[in-house]
Design a protein around this motif. Structure first.
Motif, PDB file in Angstrom:
ATOM      1  N   HIS A 219       8.475-105.294  70.603  1.00 15.99           N
ATOM      2  CA  HIS A 219       7.309-104.956  71.420  1.00 15.99           C
ATOM      3  C   HIS A 219       7.205-103.443  71.554  1.00 15.99           C
ATOM      4  O   HIS A 219       8.174-102.763  71.891  1.00 15.99           O
ATOM      5  N   GLN A 221       4.060 -99.851  71.698  1.00 15.57           N
ATOM      6  CA  GLN A 221       2.713 -99.415  72.072  1.00 15.57           C
ATOM      7  C   GLN A 221       1.659 -99.722  71.019  1.00 15.57           C
ATOM      8  O   GLN A 221       0.468 -99.575  71.272  1.00 15.57           O
ATOM      9  N   CYS A 223       1.346-102.744  69.509  1.00 24.04           N
ATOM     10  CA  CYS A 223       1.110-104.185  69.410  1.00 24.04           C
ATOM     11  C   CYS A 223      -0.383-104.521  69.489  1.00 24.04           C
ATOM     12  O   CYS A 223      -0.854-105.470  68.845  1.00 24.04           O
ATOM     13  N   GLY A 224      -1.119-103.750  70.275  1.00 21.31           N
ATOM     14  CA  GLY A 224      -2.542-104.018  70.418  1.00 21.31           C
ATOM     15  C   GLY A 224      -3.344-103.788  69.162  1.00 21.31           C
ATOM     16  O   GLY A 224      -4.470-104.285  69.033  1.00 21.31           O
ATOM     17  N   TYR A 225      -2.771-103.046  68.211  1.00 23.37           N
ATOM     18  CA  TYR A 225      -3.465-102.753  66.948  1.00 23.37           C
ATOM     19  C   TYR A 225      -2.947-103.609  65.798  1.00 23.37           C
ATOM     20  O   TYR A 225      -3.476-103.541  64.693  1.00 23.37           O
ATOM     21  N   LYS A 230      -1.031-114.994  67.154  1.00 24.96           N
ATOM     22  CA  LYS A 230      -0.132-115.592  68.141  1.00 24.96           C
ATOM     23  C   LYS A 230       0.908-116.494  67.469  1.00 24.96           C
ATOM     24  O   LYS A 230       2.041-116.587  67.913  1.00 24.96           O
ATOM     25  N   PHE A 235       4.344-111.411  70.652  1.00 20.00           N
ATOM     26  CA  PHE A 235       3.782-110.252  71.319  1.00 20.00           C
ATOM     27  C   PHE A 235       2.346-109.966  70.881  1.00 20.00           C
ATOM     28  O   PHE A 235       1.767-108.968  71.283  1.00 20.00           O
ATOM     29  N   SER A 236       1.780-110.847  70.065  1.00 17.50           N
ATOM     30  CA  SER A 236       0.434-110.622  69.530  1.00 17.50           C
ATOM     31  C   SER A 236      -0.593-110.501  70.660  1.00 17.50           C
ATOM     32  O   SER A 236      -0.540-111.230  71.653  1.00 17.50           O
ATOM     33  N   LYS A 237      -1.545-109.582  70.467  1.00 20.50           N
ATOM     34  CA  LYS A 237      -2.634-109.396  71.425  1.00 20.50           C
ATOM     35  C   LYS A 237      -3.915-110.093  70.938  1.00 20.50           C
ATOM     36  O   LYS A 237      -4.971-109.996  71.575  1.00 20.50           O
ATOM     37  N   LYS A 238      -3.817-110.793  69.797  1.00 17.52           N
ATOM     38  CA  LYS A 238      -4.983-111.474  69.270  1.00 17.52           C
ATOM     39  C   LYS A 238      -5.322-112.691  70.101  1.00 17.52           C
ATOM     40  O   LYS A 238      -4.444-113.379  70.613  1.00 17.52           O
TER      41      LYS A 238
END
Length: 239
Positions: A219, A221, A223-225, A230, A235-238
């Motif tokens: 995890h 900074q 991860c959002g990109y 999932k 840790f996926s933000k999708k």
């Protein structure tokens, strides 16, 4: 000579150190959601590609004998970078300034073909200036002015320096980020005395990557990109 499991580059090594799972999905599994197509590139990436190609074309035309005043471009970033390129041409001579070289080395840090099975590390040098004592390697950057070096200080400029010191018998290597939007540079200088230290570091990094078996997600900074879904990463933000 043992053939490497997977050849590394600065970007591949950066991906692994950021997240081993991302590295596995992108370069080993070649998951479709990590394979960027031309039509998927952002306007920023497309712009960067266009600037790189235009600067490469400028040097190719200069090496063919064209007068700089006769070479035109529609890109402001290229026009404002040309005086710096001409500075290097004046310093080294046009015969010793080379555009966009793909360099691949084997475990002995000798040059091999780009897709050779013995490829160990690969790098693209946007501009190379050679002399008997000094080599200059430039990497064009578009966008924000920032230092891309990781916390350990061993980034793209260091890998380029290690490769250059291994390939050319020069006393000094200057590796440069050339920020075309800002007319600024970040420069690192290494000498022949740094050669073994740099090579040892990247040998150890290669061993670390190719010895990995778990590829656990990390995890961070970015991860959002990340393109991981999932189902691929907890840790996926999708959505």
């Amino acid at each position: 000579m043992e053939t490497p499991k997977i050849a590394l580059s600065h970007s591949r090594l950066s991906d692994f150190n950021a997240c081993p799972l991302k590295f596995k999905l992108k370069y080993i599994d070649k998951a479709p959601n990590f394979q960027m197509k031309q039509e998927d590139k952002s306007v920023h990436l497309v712009r960067g590609d266009n600037v790189h190609k235009a600067l490469e074309a400028y040097l190719v035309k200069r090496k063919s004998g064209m007068n700089p005043d006769s070479i035109t471009t529609s890109l402001d970033e290229v026009r404002q970078t040309i005086p710096l390129l001409e500075k290097y041409i004046k310093m080294f001579g046009i015969d010793n300034v080379h555009p966009d070289a793909q360099i691949s080395i084997n475990t002995d840090w000798n040059k091999v073909e780009w897709f050779d099975k013995a490829s160990y590390y690969r790098a693209i040098f946007d501009m190379i200036c050679l002399s008997q004592d000094v080599t200059v390697i430039a990497d064009y950057k578009t966008g924000k002015f920032k230092d891309y070096a990781p916390d350990n200080g061993m980034g793209q400029l260091e890998l380029s320096s290690a490769i250059a010191l291994a390939l050319w018998p020069v006393k000094e290597v200057k590796t440069i980020y050339l920020f075309v939007d800002h007319k600024k540079t970040i420069q690192k200088t290494y000498t022949a005395g740094d050669k073994n230290r740099l090579i040892d570091h990247f040998n150890n990094e290669h061993l670390k990557v190719n010895s990995e078996v778990n590829f656990d997600p990390k995890h961070n900074q970015y991860c959002g990109y990340c393109e991981a879904s999932k189902s691929q990463c907890k840790f996926s933000k999708k959505l």
